[in-house]
Design an enzyme around this catalytic site. Structure first.
Site, PDB file in Angstrom:
ATOM      1  CG  ASP A   1      50.896   3.698   7.423  1.00 37.68           C
ATOM      2  OD1 ASP A   1      51.388   2.563   7.231  1.00 37.68           O
ATOM      3  OD2 ASP A   1      51.536   4.750   7.252  1.00 37.68           O
ATOM      4  CE1 TYR A   2      44.202   7.460   9.754  1.00 41.37           C
ATOM      5  CE2 TYR A   2      45.236   7.715   7.608  1.00 41.37           C
ATOM      6  CZ  TYR A   2      44.835   8.248   8.820  1.00 41.37           C
ATOM      7  OH  TYR A   2      45.091   9.573   9.099  1.00 41.37           O
TER       8      TYR A   2
END
Length: 209
Positions: free
Chosen positions: A173-174
């Site tokens: 996600d990052y």
């Protein structure tokens, strides 16, 4: 403080937890005016720690605060007509929409990439999802766990004879947030030359791969 490199750029953020908020956080850190749209129950990151003194509180989640510094916020119920109307007014004055909504919800809201292109031709529309907006898995739900598996990272993580593990700390996600921010900037540069916005489609599974 001096204005940042993205001073004057307005971004509407429509997504929860990590990927979209991190994308918005990076743009805000460069000086963009990022308006975070939260549902009435709040971003689910508010319910994740760490919390001060280990006491859960929606205003004291370390994760939420780290991901949302430097933004403005508004609470909208997009299941109501007045909430949708307010969001549309925000988009009228925006340069960029960053979202991670399920396809069915985008269709209900009239915010599919095709619709945003028709209604706001200069808008840069960034989608950050597990499997992307195109292809055979576009309507599948997923999170960092599925992105780790589909991106082949999980094949090397874990102990023999036990289930595979996801990359720690929501890394897909990052990384998806980073790619979304880069894609948004490239699309804004292109708009400065062509006058037209475009759709930036980020798959966290692809990013992991």
């Amino acid at each position: 403080m001096l204005d940042g490199a993205l001073h004057g750029l307005r971004v509407i953020e429509l997504g929860e937890f990590v990927a979209v908020p991190y994308c918005g956080r990076l743009l805000a850190g460069l000086g963009a005016d990022v308006i975070k749209v939260e549902p009435p129950q709040g971003d689910r990151a508010r319910r994740h720690g760490p919390f001060l003194h280990d006491q859960p509180h929606p205003e004291r989640s370390g994760l939420f605060l780290a991901l949302n510094m430097g933004k403005r916020g508004v609470v909208l119920d997009l299941e109501r007509a007045d909430g949708r109307a307010r969001l549309e007014r925000l988009l009228e004055g925006a340069d960029c929409l960053v979202e991670s909504q399920e396809p069915e919800r985008l269709e209900r809201l009239g915010l599919t990439p095709g619709e945003t292109r028709r209604r706001w031709p200069r808008l840069v529309h960034v989608s950050i999802t597990t499997f992307g907006r195109r292809g055979p898995y576009a309507r599948f739900r997923g999170h960092a766990l599925q992105a780790s598996a589909a991106g082949a990272a999980s094949v090397t993580i874990g102990e023999p004879g036990r289930p595979p593990l996801a990359l720690p700390a929501s890394q897909p996600d990052y990384q998806g947030g980073v790619c979304g921010a880069i894609g948004a900037l490239l699309a804004c540069f292109a708009r400065a030359r062509t006058g037209a916005g475009q759709h930036v489609d980020v798959s966290t599974a692809d990013v992991t791969a």
